[in-house]
Design a protein around this motif. Structure first.
Motif, PDB file in Angstrom:
ATOM      1  N   GLN A 218      44.925  38.500  36.432  1.00 19.72           N
ATOM      2  CA  GLN A 218      44.111  37.365  36.850  1.00 19.72           C
ATOM      3  C   GLN A 218      44.048  37.264  38.374  1.00 19.72           C
ATOM      4  O   GLN A 218      44.332  36.225  38.970  1.00 19.72           O
ATOM      5  CB  GLN A 218      44.628  36.057  36.241  1.00 19.72           C
ATOM      6  CG  GLN A 218      44.555  36.050  34.726  1.00 19.72           C
ATOM      7  CD  GLN A 218      44.950  34.718  34.115  1.00 19.72           C
ATOM      8  OE1 GLN A 218      45.159  33.734  34.814  1.00 19.72           O
ATOM      9  NE2 GLN A 218      45.053  34.682  32.802  1.00 19.72           N
ATOM     10  N   ARG A 219      43.668  38.388  38.974  1.00 19.24           N
ATOM     11  CA  ARG A 219      43.546  38.406  40.431  1.00 19.24           C
ATOM     12  C   ARG A 219      42.448  39.370  40.855  1.00 19.24           C
ATOM     13  O   ARG A 219      42.114  40.327  40.145  1.00 19.24           O
ATOM     14  CB  ARG A 219      44.867  38.801  41.094  1.00 19.24           C
ATOM     15  CG  ARG A 219      45.296  40.250  40.860  1.00 19.24           C
ATOM     16  CD  ARG A 219      46.683  40.506  41.393  1.00 19.24           C
ATOM     17  NE  ARG A 219      47.107  41.889  41.168  1.00 19.24           N
ATOM     18  CZ  ARG A 219      47.078  42.821  42.123  1.00 19.24           C
ATOM     19  NH1 ARG A 219      46.618  42.535  43.336  1.00 19.24           N
ATOM     20  NH2 ARG A 219      47.496  44.047  41.858  1.00 19.24           N
ATOM     21  N   SER A 220      41.892  39.082  42.002  1.00 24.84           N
ATOM     22  CA  SER A 220      40.855  39.929  42.564  1.00 24.84           C
ATOM     23  C   SER A 220      41.498  41.115  43.272  1.00 24.84           C
ATOM     24  O   SER A 220      42.388  40.945  44.101  1.00 24.84           O
ATOM     25  CB  SER A 220      40.000  39.122  43.554  1.00 24.84           C
ATOM     26  OG  SER A 220      39.096  39.960  44.229  1.00 24.84           O
ATOM     27  N   LEU A 221      41.048  42.322  42.941  1.00 26.36           N
ATOM     28  CA  LEU A 221      41.538  43.520  43.601  1.00 26.36           C
ATOM     29  C   LEU A 221      40.691  43.868  44.812  1.00 26.36           C
ATOM     30  O   LEU A 221      41.170  44.506  45.746  1.00 26.36           O
ATOM     31  CB  LEU A 221      41.524  44.703  42.628  1.00 26.36           C
ATOM     32  CG  LEU A 221      42.327  44.547  41.330  1.00 26.36           C
ATOM     33  CD1 LEU A 221      42.165  45.797  40.471  1.00 26.36           C
ATOM     34  CD2 LEU A 221      43.788  44.265  41.628  1.00 26.36           C
ATOM     35  N   TYR A 222      39.439  43.447  44.767  1.00 23.38           N
ATOM     36  CA  TYR A 222      38.509  43.732  45.868  1.00 23.38           C
ATOM     37  C   TYR A 222      37.380  42.717  45.815  1.00 23.38           C
ATOM     38  O   TYR A 222      36.878  42.389  44.736  1.00 23.38           O
ATOM     39  CB  TYR A 222      37.939  45.145  45.732  1.00 23.38           C
ATOM     40  CG  TYR A 222      36.879  45.482  46.755  1.00 23.38           C
ATOM     41  CD1 TYR A 222      37.211  45.955  48.021  1.00 23.38           C
ATOM     42  CD2 TYR A 222      35.524  45.328  46.453  1.00 23.38           C
ATOM     43  CE1 TYR A 222      36.230  46.265  48.956  1.00 23.38           C
ATOM     44  CE2 TYR A 222      34.538  45.642  47.375  1.00 23.38           C
ATOM     45  CZ  TYR A 222      34.896  46.103  48.626  1.00 23.38           C
ATOM     46  OH  TYR A 222      33.928  46.392  49.547  1.00 23.38           O
ATOM     47  N   SER A 223      36.996  42.231  46.960  1.00 23.62           N
ATOM     48  CA  SER A 223      35.919  41.228  47.032  1.00 23.62           C
ATOM     49  C   SER A 223      35.067  41.472  48.265  1.00 23.62           C
ATOM     50  O   SER A 223      35.590  41.719  49.357  1.00 23.62           O
ATOM     51  CB  SER A 223      36.541  39.820  47.085  1.00 23.62           C
ATOM     52  OG  SER A 223      35.539  38.843  47.204  1.00 23.62           O
ATOM     53  N   LYS A 224      33.760  41.426  48.064  1.00 16.69           N
ATOM     54  CA  LYS A 224      32.809  41.610  49.168  1.00 16.69           C
ATOM     55  C   LYS A 224      31.647  40.645  48.967  1.00 16.69           C
ATOM     56  O   LYS A 224      30.860  40.790  48.044  1.00 16.69           O
ATOM     57  CB  LYS A 224      32.313  43.057  49.182  1.00 16.69           C
ATOM     58  CG  LYS A 224      31.293  43.381  50.260  1.00 16.69           C
ATOM     59  CD  LYS A 224      30.849  44.833  50.118  1.00 16.69           C
ATOM     60  CE  LYS A 224      29.820  45.227  51.156  1.00 16.69           C
ATOM     61  NZ  LYS A 224      29.356  46.629  50.978  1.00 16.69           N
TER      62      LYS A 224
END
Length: 297
Positions: free
Chosen positions: A60-66
Motif C-alpha cells: 500500500q505504497r507508491s513506488l514511483y510517482s510523476k
C-alpha cells in the motif's frame, strides 16, 4: 540454559513480528537470526509518459510517482467505470441490445465497425467495450442502463465518490468527452476496485473475440493492449485510452515478481510509448533486490 533460550525466542517472536515495518517480510535463516527483508529498487525508471504512478498494492505504497495529482482527461479508461456500474446494476448479460444511431459518436466522429441494426447481448457489448474499447458498445450499455445514459453517468460519478476518487468527474460513458477527467492517484483506486469484478478481469485480458451478429458478416475484435498476449505478463485488469486531449493512456493491475501492482500511464506521446513504459516498469521492478538487516538475538 539452551532450553530457556528457546523458550525466550518463542516468547519474543510475536513481539518482533509486530514491530516489523509494513511490507517487510520476516524470515529465519540457518544461523538463528531474524531477517527483515524488503525490496530495494534501483534508481527511478525512465518513463516517457507525462503522468505515471506505480503503486504496490501489497505494501500500500507508491513506488514511483510523476505528476500523479494532475487532473487530466482520461479517454477510454472511463470504460472501466462504465463496466462497474453496469455490473453493479445486475442487468441480465444475455439480454439482446441493438446498436442504434443514438450510439454513434457525434462528438469526434470516431470510426467503428459496429453497424446500425447489429444485435448483441449485453455481455458481448461489455466484452467489446473493455477489450477493444468499442465506443458504440459502451454507448449502448449506457443507453440501456435503467434511466438511460444520464442515469448511468450519474451513477458513475456517484461510484467515483464512493471509491474516494474526489478529483474525478465523468460526462459520458465512452471517454470521448475530454471533460472526463481524473488523476493517476484516483485511477489507481478505480483499478483496485475493478479487479474485484471477475468479468472485468476476463474481458480486459481477452486477446480477441469473434462477433457473429445475425444478418452481418462475422467480425473479429482484438485487445487494444498487446501485453495481454505476452506470456511473460500476469495481468488481471487492463484498459487503454486515447483522444487527442488525453494522449495515449494505459492502466493495469498486474503481478510482477509475485507482487500485485497498479500501473497508471497517462498522456503518453507516440503510439508505442505507453506499452514501452509498461515494459520499462516491469524490468525496473524485476531488477529489485532484497535488502536485509540481520539482527542477532
Amino acid at each position: 540454559m539452551y532450553k530457556k533460550l528457546i523458550v525466550l525466542l518463542l516468547l519474543l517472536a510475536p513481539t518482533l513480528a509486530a514491530k516489523a515495518a509494513p511490507g517487510t517480510a520476516i524470515t529465519h535463516n540457518k544461523g538463528g537470526y531474524l531477517t527483515n527483508a524488503v525490496l530495494k529498487y534501483p534508481s527511478s525508471p525512465k518513463l516517457r509518459s507525462s503522468i505515471a504512478l506505480i503503486y504496490d498494492e501489497q505494501d500500500q505504497r507508491s513506488l514511483y510517482s510523476k505528476n500523479a495529482s494532475a487532473i487530466v482527461p482520461i479517454a477510454s479508461i472511463t470504460k472501466l467505470m462504465t463496466a462497474m456500474v453496469v455490473l453493479d446494476a445486475k442487468l441480465p448479460l444475455d439480454e439482446k441490445i441493438t446498436i442504434s444511431v443514438f450510439d454513434f459518436d457525434i462528438l469526434k466522429n470516431t470510426h467503428s465497425r459496429m453497424r446500425i441494426g447489429m444485435t448483441l447481448t449485453r455481455g458481448e457489448l461489455l466484452n467489446l467495450a473493455l477489450m477493444s474499447s468499442e465506443n458504440r458498445a459502451a454507448a449502448a450499455l449506457a443507453r440501456t442502463y435503467p434511466g438511460g445514459t444520464h442515469a448511468a453517468v450519474a451513477m458513475m460519478n456517484e461510484k467515483a465518490l464512493e471509491l474516494g476518487m474526489k478529483k474525478t468527474q465523468f460526462r459520458d460513458a465512452t471517454g470521448l468527452n475530454s471533460d472526463n477527467t481524473s488523476t493517476a492517484h484516483d485511477l489507481a483506486k478505480m483499478v483496485i476496485a475493478a479487479q474485484h469484478y471477475k468479468l472485468i478481469n476476463k474481458y480486459t485480458t481477452t486477446a480477441s473475440h469473434m462477433v457473429a451478429a445475425p444478418g452481418f458478416a462475422p467480425l473479429r475484435f482484438g485487445n487494444t493492449n498487446p501485453l495481454v498476449k505476452n506470456a511473460s505478463w500476469n495481468i488481471d485488469v487492463s484498459k487503454t485510452g486515447y483522444i487527442n486531449e488525453a494522449g495515449r493512456c494505459l492502466v493495469m493491475h498486474a503481478h510482477i515478481k509475485d507482487r500485485p501492482v497498479i500501473i497508471v500511464l497517462l498522456d503518453s506521446q507516440g503510439k508505442n510509448t505507453r506499452v514501452g513504459d509498461a515494459i520499462r516498469v516491469k524490468k525496473w521492478m524485476e531488477s529489485a533486490t532484497p535488502r536485509r538487516q540481520d539482527k542477532n538475538i
